[in-house]
Design a protein around this motif. Structure first.
Motif, PDB file in Angstrom:
ATOM      1  N   GLY A 194     -44.039 -11.785-117.776  1.00 22.10           N
ATOM      2  CA  GLY A 194     -45.315 -11.533-117.099  1.00 22.10           C
ATOM      3  C   GLY A 194     -45.825 -10.369-116.017  1.00 22.10           C
ATOM      4  N   THR A 195     -44.891  -9.984-114.997  1.00 23.24           N
ATOM      5  CA  THR A 195     -45.372  -9.337-114.077  1.00 23.24           C
ATOM      6  C   THR A 195     -45.463  -8.188-115.354  1.00 23.24           C
ATOM      7  OG1 THR A 195     -43.796 -10.418-112.572  1.00 23.24           O
ATOM      8  CG2 THR A 195     -44.478  -8.324-112.675  1.00 23.24           C
ATOM      9  N   LEU A 204     -45.993  -7.774-118.456  1.00 25.23           N
ATOM     10  CA  LEU A 204     -47.330  -7.729-119.129  1.00 25.23           C
ATOM     11  C   LEU A 204     -48.384  -7.105-118.044  1.00 25.23           C
ATOM     12  CD1 LEU A 204     -46.257  -9.999-120.942  1.00 25.23           C
ATOM     13  CD2 LEU A 204     -46.193  -7.516-121.949  1.00 25.23           C
ATOM     14  N   LEU A 205     -48.628  -7.555-117.112  1.00 29.86           N
ATOM     15  CA  LEU A 205     -49.997  -7.909-115.930  1.00 29.86           C
ATOM     16  C   LEU A 205     -50.347  -6.048-115.419  1.00 29.86           C
ATOM     17  CD1 LEU A 205     -50.018 -11.405-114.477  1.00 29.86           C
ATOM     18  CD2 LEU A 205     -51.133 -10.647-116.208  1.00 29.86           C
ATOM     19  N   ALA A 206     -48.551  -6.000-114.940  1.00 30.39           N
ATOM     20  CA  ALA A 206     -48.944  -4.454-114.258  1.00 30.39           C
ATOM     21  C   ALA A 206     -49.382  -3.580-115.509  1.00 30.39           C
ATOM     22  CB  ALA A 206     -47.400  -4.431-113.684  1.00 30.39           C
ATOM     23  N   GLY A 215     -50.871  -4.026-118.437  1.00 35.38           N
ATOM     24  CA  GLY A 215     -52.262  -4.394-118.202  1.00 35.38           C
ATOM     25  C   GLY A 215     -53.377  -3.672-117.463  1.00 35.38           C
ATOM     26  N   ALA A 216     -53.082  -3.561-116.094  1.00 34.68           N
ATOM     27  CA  ALA A 216     -53.381  -3.246-115.118  1.00 34.68           C
ATOM     28  C   ALA A 216     -53.198  -1.393-115.392  1.00 34.68           C
ATOM     29  CB  ALA A 216     -53.220  -3.586-113.608  1.00 34.68           C
ATOM     30  N   GLY A 221     -49.302   0.826-110.216  1.00 35.67           N
ATOM     31  CA  GLY A 221     -49.096  -0.729-111.554  1.00 35.67           C
ATOM     32  C   GLY A 221     -48.254   0.585-112.253  1.00 35.67           C
ATOM     33  N   SER A 258     -59.981  -2.822-125.009  1.00 37.72           N
ATOM     34  CA  SER A 258     -59.543  -4.327-124.454  1.00 37.72           C
ATOM     35  C   SER A 258     -59.155  -4.254-125.534  1.00 37.72           C
ATOM     36  CB  SER A 258     -60.770  -4.988-123.696  1.00 37.72           C
ATOM     37  OG  SER A 258     -61.740  -5.270-124.473  1.00 37.72           O
ATOM     38  N   THR A 285     -55.348  -5.235-125.683  1.00 37.81           N
ATOM     39  CA  THR A 285     -54.157  -6.864-125.104  1.00 37.81           C
ATOM     40  C   THR A 285     -54.712  -7.054-126.741  1.00 37.81           C
ATOM     41  OG1 THR A 285     -56.700  -8.005-126.316  1.00 37.81           O
ATOM     42  CG2 THR A 285     -55.995  -7.697-123.812  1.00 37.81           C
TER      43      THR A 285
END
Lengths: 156, 133
Positions: free
Chosen positions: A31-32, A34-36, A38-39, A75, B12, B16
């Motif tokens: 999860g970390t 993917l979030l990082a 994305g950021a 990131g 996006s 995504t």
């Protein structure tokens, strides 16, 4: 020792096995990651779009880059650390996944693109800093960056 | 401004949408029109992220034995459904309600499993938009 044997060795370490078989460690790391990602990729995308002359046209390019890039790099460090842990947990099957090799290769190409941009085109940024649409070479660098980061994320 | 909005939208989508394709959903890999119920003896359990797997020896009418690979959810998803690591081990007899892989190999996505204690448990894959059965 072949690359495959090295991957099996990494796969079978106690840390790799612990992450792979964990209840929460793996989802938290993933999860970390993917979030990082994305950021970081999202922030890079905005500086690319500024180079393309699509967003923040009233802001100087050097201003946009100067403010965004430290966050993108921070990131990306998190992406790399969590990515190494995810590889550690699954090295054997990632060796057999040919797309994973592109996932490793594309960030280097993206970094090379950024390096070339910053050591050549960006050196003369003073001349076109406030131009709503930067020169063709800068737009091209932005386009390459967008495409390469999309490929990094899509691979595997 | 409309062009800027378009740019943000396209970006996006790229950022995504791509990982969703890469991390397969149920329909990417399995055939909703090929449900199968397997009963047999467990030969191996791989309690691993991001999916766990177990393998079942199934004997057909002619007496030949085929080893089926069954994919289930992550260890966390299974434990949330009352399925512990020790719930299933080699030698146990299980029934599995599953869907076959589109590739047509002896590979299924397990939706629910009858554990040796008689309980039917969901196989923890419900986050993939696949059917329960």
């Amino acid at each position: 020792m072949s690359l495959y044997e090295i991957c099996v060795l990494i796969h079978d370490t106690s840390i790799g096995t612990a992450i792979r078989e964990s209840r929460l460690m793996f989802p938290v790391i993933e999860g970390t990651h993917l979030l990082a990602m994305g950021a970081s990729a999202g922030i890079i995308a905005f500086s690319d779009l500024r180079l393309l002359g699509w967003v923040m046209k009233k802001e100087p390019v050097s201003e946009v880059m100067g403010r965004l890039l430290p966050w993108a790099i921070g990131g990306f460090v998190v992406v790399m650390i969590t990515g190494i842990l995810l590889f550690w947990a699954d090295a054997e099957s990632l060796y057999r996944n040919r797309w994973f090799r592109y996932k490793v290769l594309f960030p280097f190409l993206a970094a090379l693109n950024a390096l070339i941009y910053h050591s050549t085109i960006h050196r003369k940024v003073r001349a076109w800093d406030r131009a709503p649409t930067p020169p063709r070479s800068a737009r091209l660098a932005g386009l390459f960056s967008l495409a390469l980061w999309a490929l990094v994320i899509a691979a595997v | 401004m409309t062009r800027a909005k378009l740019a943000v939208f396209v970006t996006s989508l790229l950022v995504t949408g791509a990982p969703l394709l890469a991390h397969h959903s149920f329909v990417a890999e399995f055939d909703i029109n090929a449900p199968v119920t397997l009963t047999g003896v467990v030969t191996k359990v791989e309690w691993t992220n991001p999916h766990t797997y177990f393998y079942v020896d199934v004997t057909d009418q002619t007496g030949s034995v085929v080893n089926w690979a069954c994919q289930t959810g992550s260890p966390n998803a299974l434990e949330n459904r009352g399925w512990k690591r020790a719930s299933l081990k080699a030698g146990d007899t299980v029934s599995v309600r599953a869907y076959r892989a589109k590739a047509g190999t002896n590979f299924v996505n397990a939706r629910s499993v009858q554990l040796p204690d008689g309980r039917w448990v969901f196989a923890g894959s419900s986050g993939d938009f696949g059917p329960e059965r």
